[in-house]
Design an enzyme around this catalytic site. Structure first.
Site, PDB file in Angstrom:
ATOM      1  N   GLU A 250       0.844  -1.190   0.000  1.00 39.08           N
ATOM      2  CA  GLU A 250       0.000   0.000   0.000  1.00 39.08           C
ATOM      3  C   GLU A 250       0.885   1.248   0.000  1.00 39.08           C
ATOM      4  OE1 GLU A 250      -3.991  -1.714   2.176  1.00 39.08           O
ATOM      5  OE2 GLU A 250      -2.551  -0.686   3.429  1.00 39.08           O
TER       6      GLU A 250
ATOM      7  N   CYS B  61       3.497   8.654   0.318  1.00 43.22           N
ATOM      8  CA  CYS B  61       4.103   7.865   1.387  1.00 43.22           C
ATOM      9  C   CYS B  61       4.333   6.472   0.795  1.00 43.22           C
ATOM     10  CB  CYS B  61       3.092   7.838   2.537  1.00 43.22           C
ATOM     11  SG  CYS B  61       3.613   6.914   3.943  1.00 43.22           S
TER      12      CYS B  61
ATOM     13  N   CYS C 296       6.293  -5.999   7.843  1.00 41.44           N
ATOM     14  CA  CYS C 296       7.432  -5.470   8.595  1.00 41.44           C
ATOM     15  C   CYS C 296       7.722  -6.410   9.762  1.00 41.44           C
ATOM     16  CB  CYS C 296       7.115  -4.075   9.128  1.00 41.44           C
ATOM     17  SG  CYS C 296       8.492  -3.337  10.037  1.00 41.44           S
TER      18      CYS C 296
ATOM     19  N   CYS D 220       6.059  -2.866  15.990  1.00 44.74           N
ATOM     20  CA  CYS D 220       5.745  -1.743  16.897  1.00 44.74           C
ATOM     21  C   CYS D 220       4.299  -1.888  17.362  1.00 44.74           C
ATOM     22  CB  CYS D 220       5.945  -0.413  16.190  1.00 44.74           C
ATOM     23  SG  CYS D 220       7.639  -0.194  15.617  1.00 44.74           S
TER      24      CYS D 220
ATOM     25  N   CYS E 166       1.270  -0.202  15.406  1.00 45.77           N
ATOM     26  CA  CYS E 166       1.306  -0.231  13.938  1.00 45.77           C
ATOM     27  C   CYS E 166       0.721  -1.526  13.382  1.00 45.77           C
ATOM     28  CB  CYS E 166       2.747  -0.072  13.479  1.00 45.77           C
ATOM     29  SG  CYS E 166       2.943  -0.259  11.705  1.00 45.77           S
TER      30      CYS E 166
ATOM     31  N   CYS F  52      -1.237   7.123   9.381  1.00 52.15           N
ATOM     32  CA  CYS F  52      -0.012   6.581   9.976  1.00 52.15           C
ATOM     33  C   CYS F  52      -0.256   5.309  10.781  1.00 52.15           C
ATOM     34  CB  CYS F  52       0.550   7.624  10.936  1.00 52.15           C
ATOM     35  SG  CYS F  52       2.103   8.219  10.421  1.00 52.15           S
TER      36      CYS F  52
END
Ligand code: SF4
Length: 354
Positions: A90, A107, A114, A118, A121, A342
């Site tokens: 994305e 972005c 990942c 975190c 996230c 975010c």
């Protein structure tokens, strides 16, 4: 077959020379792909026919095969780009218009998923599927410009993945984006955001054309930072600060600190005092980011307890930082309702076989 955009100019030069052609043919290929955006080797009329046919046999030009897009009421567009091997990433287009000042930012993602996990996230919940190649990074930009009929002004590496854990491919993409002949972007308009991969910050500082660096801070206490970002267990805040100082001294580019404000967790006076001290180490600015809920993924107990600080608290924090002379901005929640803000990129509502 490989994507031609995964190759540096030097690698393309070696390729054409090995085939018996002169070096300048590599520049012609480079110019056709990046300046003219030609996406069929047969249409590169400056090249001899045999070379065009050979290129077609060995490479493809487009790394992205299909795209779905969703637009938010604030103009933000979230793209789901399907890649050649069936995986997907994305990217989020964020327009920003204040009269004379206008920014068109993409972005971009650097990895599928990942590994860093975190706690705030959604991407981290996917785990790492694979690194993106330089071509797959560049083509997010080219596809966005083509589909929206615009010229982007800014690129931020803040999408899926930790860019500095895909260092080689991200750096190759940066070299292409800032190439002085094709002039796709000014290096001042490109930001690489990291959770704090300390050794790679030192390496990135040595780029020939360095870019802006953003560092996810989120707390000035090692203990809390480690809870929010498990990777912080590898490098302490002191080690991170030393790397940031090196980056600034080497590049002379001010640092951006990203700080998500969580209610009752990192929005207190102790954090504020330490954040002021941290931000004063070298010229910098602080971006305060509203926390965006990620209830659409599976959360543990700690993650379930994370709450966004309210608007008044965020403004109070900003005003206090500014009164201490720290440049500070509150980042918008662009794309929130399409899960494009975010920390929210995780193929929500989309079934994919990645
Ligand atoms: S915030 Fe960045 S580094 Fe952390 S899990 Fe998400 S994508 Fe990875």
């Amino acid at each position: 077959m490989q994507c031609i955009k995964d190759l540096t100019l030097e690698e393309i030069t070696n390729y054409v020379v090995e085939l018996g052609y002169e070096k300048f043919r590599a520049r012609q290929i480079w110019y056709a792909i990046y300046s003219q955006r030609i996406n069929d080797f047969e249409k590169i009329s400056t090249l001899p026919k045999e070379l065009r046919l050979r290129l077609k046999k060995d490479f493809y030009i487009n790394a992205i095969v299909d795209c779905k897009k969703e637009q938010s009421i604030d103009g933000t567009v979230k793209f789901l780009f399907l890649l050649r091997n069936g995986s997907a990433v994305e990217s989020v287009y964020i327009p920003w218009d204040r009269g004379l000042k206008e920014r068109k930012t993409l972005c971009v993602s650097s990895q599928v998923g990942c590994a860093l996990g975190c706690s705030f996230c959604a991407t981290g919940k996917l785990g790492l599927k694979r690194n993106l190649s330089a071509g797959e990074i560049i083509d997010q930009i080219f596809e966005c410009e083509k589909l929206l009929g615009i010229k982007l002004t800014n690129i931020v590496f803040m999408g899926m993945g930790e860019p500095l854990q895909n260092y080689k491919n991200v750096v190759n993409a940066l070299k292409i984006l800032t190439d002085e002949e094709i002039k796709l972007f000014s290096r001042k308009n490109i930001t690489v955001s990291t959770s704090g991969i300390v050794p790679k910050i030192y390496e990135l500082a040595n780029l020939e054309r360095p870019v802006k660096l953003a560092v996810s801070l989120h707390s000035t206490f090692d203990v809390l930072r480690e809870k929010l970002m498990p990777i912080a267990k590898r490098w302490s805040l002191k080690e991170l600060r030393d790397a940031v100082v090196f980056y600034y001294r080497k590049t002379k580019i001010p640092i951006t600190y990203e700080y998500i404000l969580f209610e009752g967790l990192n929005d207190n006076q102790d954090e504020l005092r330490r954040l002021v001290k941290f931000a004063r180490t070298v010229p910098s600015k602080v971006n305060l980011i509203p926390f965006h809920r990620i209830d659409f993924v599976k959360l543990n107990d700690f993650e379930r307890q994370l709450n966004p600080a309210n608007k008044e608290k965020i403004e109070e924090f900003r005003n206090m930082l500014r009164s201490e002379g720290i440049r500070c901005f509150v980042r918008s929640s662009s794309g929130y309702e399409i899960n494009g803000a975010c920390g929210q990129l995780a193929f929500a509502n989309i079934k994919l076989n990645i």
